[in-house]
Write a protein that holds these residues in place. Structure first.
Motif, PDB file in Angstrom:
ATOM      1  N   ILE A 266       0.838  -1.199   0.000  1.00 27.16           N
ATOM      2  CA  ILE A 266       0.000   0.000   0.000  1.00 27.16           C
ATOM      3  C   ILE A 266       0.875   1.252   0.000  1.00 27.16           C
ATOM      4  O   ILE A 266       0.592   2.225  -0.709  1.00 27.16           O
ATOM      5  CB  ILE A 266      -0.933   0.009   1.227  1.00 27.16           C
ATOM      6  CG1 ILE A 266      -1.751  -1.291   1.296  1.00 27.16           C
ATOM      7  CG2 ILE A 266      -1.857   1.214   1.189  1.00 27.16           C
ATOM      8  CD1 ILE A 266      -2.679  -1.502   0.153  1.00 27.16           C
ATOM      9  N   VAL A 267       1.953   1.234   0.796  1.00 27.80           N
ATOM     10  CA  VAL A 267       2.849   2.395   0.868  1.00 27.80           C
ATOM     11  C   VAL A 267       3.485   2.662  -0.491  1.00 27.80           C
ATOM     12  O   VAL A 267       3.564   3.812  -0.949  1.00 27.80           O
ATOM     13  CB  VAL A 267       3.942   2.167   1.933  1.00 27.80           C
ATOM     14  CG1 VAL A 267       4.935   3.323   1.942  1.00 27.80           C
ATOM     15  CG2 VAL A 267       3.318   2.012   3.317  1.00 27.80           C
ATOM     16  N   ILE A 268       3.936   1.609  -1.180  1.00 28.56           N
ATOM     17  CA  ILE A 268       4.525   1.765  -2.514  1.00 28.56           C
ATOM     18  C   ILE A 268       3.487   2.281  -3.493  1.00 28.56           C
ATOM     19  O   ILE A 268       3.758   3.188  -4.301  1.00 28.56           O
ATOM     20  CB  ILE A 268       5.102   0.422  -3.016  1.00 28.56           C
ATOM     21  CG1 ILE A 268       6.273  -0.009  -2.134  1.00 28.56           C
ATOM     22  CG2 ILE A 268       5.570   0.543  -4.464  1.00 28.56           C
ATOM     23  CD1 ILE A 268       6.773  -1.410  -2.437  1.00 28.56           C
ATOM     24  N   PHE A 269       2.278   1.733  -3.432  1.00 27.89           N
ATOM     25  CA  PHE A 269       1.190   2.129  -4.329  1.00 27.89           C
ATOM     26  C   PHE A 269       0.925   3.628  -4.196  1.00 27.89           C
ATOM     27  O   PHE A 269       0.867   4.363  -5.187  1.00 27.89           O
ATOM     28  CB  PHE A 269      -0.066   1.322  -3.988  1.00 27.89           C
ATOM     29  CG  PHE A 269      -1.215   1.531  -4.932  1.00 27.89           C
ATOM     30  CD1 PHE A 269      -1.364   0.734  -6.054  1.00 27.89           C
ATOM     31  CD2 PHE A 269      -2.148   2.525  -4.702  1.00 27.89           C
ATOM     32  CE1 PHE A 269      -2.423   0.930  -6.927  1.00 27.89           C
ATOM     33  CE2 PHE A 269      -3.216   2.726  -5.550  1.00 27.89           C
ATOM     34  CZ  PHE A 269      -3.351   1.926  -6.673  1.00 27.89           C
ATOM     35  N   LEU A 270       0.771   4.105  -2.960  1.00 26.61           N
ATOM     36  CA  LEU A 270       0.487   5.520  -2.719  1.00 26.61           C
ATOM     37  C   LEU A 270       1.724   6.382  -2.980  1.00 26.61           C
ATOM     38  O   LEU A 270       1.608   7.521  -3.455  1.00 26.61           O
ATOM     39  CB  LEU A 270      -0.002   5.706  -1.281  1.00 26.61           C
ATOM     40  CG  LEU A 270      -1.309   4.992  -0.919  1.00 26.61           C
ATOM     41  CD1 LEU A 270      -1.641   5.191   0.556  1.00 26.61           C
ATOM     42  CD2 LEU A 270      -2.464   5.478  -1.796  1.00 26.61           C
ATOM     43  N   GLY A 271       2.916   5.847  -2.673  1.00 30.52           N
ATOM     44  CA  GLY A 271       4.150   6.596  -2.907  1.00 30.52           C
ATOM     45  C   GLY A 271       4.389   6.869  -4.382  1.00 30.52           C
ATOM     46  O   GLY A 271       4.801   7.970  -4.765  1.00 30.52           O
ATOM     47  N   ASN A 272       4.128   5.872  -5.233  1.00 33.15           N
ATOM     48  CA  ASN A 272       4.295   6.057  -6.673  1.00 33.15           C
ATOM     49  C   ASN A 272       3.331   7.109  -7.220  1.00 33.15           C
ATOM     50  O   ASN A 272       3.674   7.873  -8.126  1.00 33.15           O
ATOM     51  CB  ASN A 272       4.085   4.727  -7.406  1.00 33.15           C
ATOM     52  CG  ASN A 272       5.251   3.773  -7.203  1.00 33.15           C
ATOM     53  OD1 ASN A 272       6.373   4.196  -6.931  1.00 33.15           O
ATOM     54  ND2 ASN A 272       4.993   2.486  -7.328  1.00 33.15           N
TER      55      ASN A 272
END
Length: 323
Positions: A266-272
């Motif tokens: 989730i963090v990667i998804f939102l970070g991208n």
């Protein structure tokens, strides 16, 4: 006192999640036109040199030159060398995977390790899962597969990164096998300090990374070709991730670790999205959340136990009730 302990545990968990999320994102940033141009073995090799220097420093701090000498003893190097080879091979497969896909898809695909680990534990150690856990593992596999299909474009013309998927699954299998091998083989070295074990493990990974580089990367370019600021950040990320894995995992149980790695998706998804490298896709986001929820359910299924009723079973007197 209990409140401070809870805050400390929460901080450790957050640091673990961020370490798992930032690492794939940093590798994505180091790409040029979506490709990894530098040596895929170099970052992992340099990071293990850094890890070895760090644990030797810790050994010196704890026990002086005696502790450093223990880090370089020959005892057990054959065992550490074998485990180090598998971990180094896993590092290479990780870079090959990241070269073929984005960090978000890579992190989601890593959740397949739950199923692969369960199968290995059953055949190697005879540890079985409950029927509920097998069904949850199947659901996780289906959710991960759906996420990869949606992220690749699905019916809109996108293509599945089949080579990347194969590399990730191979990386997961190698990492799971190395973890099981470590668990079974390192018990015979209880007399060695933790720093000595980690130092020998890092040294073995350095040597194996060099051998893998010689065997898999044939190029006329210098060894550290195409190294720039982002590549050195990748090296730093490898070091940080490696050391955090070695030290933080002692403070987290297996359920927290699995949930943390799933939350990193989730963090990667939102970070991208925040970095502008991707746009928000509600379907992909919901599938990523579903993977996290299923991983949590898997942990709960492992803890669930049917308790036997306490005391004698009550008997209803139907004849008495008619009066």
């Amino acid at each position: 006192m209990a409140g401070q302990a809870a805050k400390g545990a929460a901080l450790i968990f957050i640091v673990f999640v961020l370490s798992r999320a930032i690492h794939p994102m940093v590798i994505d940033l180091s790409k040029v036109d979506g490709k990894v141009l530098y040596s895929k073995n170099a970052p992992a090799m340099l990071s293990q040199m850094g890890s070895m220097l760090f644990v030797n420093s810790v050994a010196f701090y704890e026990d002086g030159f005696k502790g450093v000498k223990e880090c370089w003893q020959v005892k057990g190097f054959a065992t550490f060398g074998l485990i180090g080879f598998w971990y180094a091979f896993g590092d290479l497969l990780e870079m090959l995977s990241m070269g073929a896909m984005g960090g978000g898809v890579y992190q989601v695909l890593l959740q397949s390790k739950l199923l692969i680990t369960a199968v290995m534990m059953k055949h190697i150690k005879g540890t079985n899962q409950s029927e509920l856990q097998w069904y949850v593992l199947l659901a996780v596999t289906l959710a991960v597969s759906a996420f990869v299909i949606v992220d690749s474009g699905g019916d809109s013309g996108g293509a599945l990164p089949m080579m990347g998927v194969a590399f990730v699954l191979a990386k997961v299998a190698v990492s799971c096998y190395a973890a099981v091998l470590s668990d079974t083989q390192l018990k015979g070295f209880a007399s060695m300090s933790t720093s000595a074990k980690l130092s020998q493990m890092s040294l073995a990974r350095v040597v194996c990374s060099i051998l893998l580089m010689v065997g898999t990367e044939k190029s006329d370019k210098p060894w550290l070709h195409n190294f720039d600021m982002y590549t050195w950040i990748v090296v730093l990320s490898f070091v940080t991730k490696s050391l955090l894995t070695l030290y933080l995992l002692k403070m987290l149980d297996s359920i927290q670790k699995n949930i943390g790695e799933a939350l990193a998706c989730i963090v990667i998804f939102l970070g991208n999205i925040a970095l502008g490298s991707s746009v928000f896709d509600l379907c992909a986001f919901l599938l990523a959340v579903l993977v996290v929820v299923l991983v949590r359910i898997y942990g709960m299924a492992g803890k669930a136990k049917v308790e036997a009723p306490k005391g004698p079973t009550p008997v209803l007197d139907l004849e008495k009730g008619k009066k």
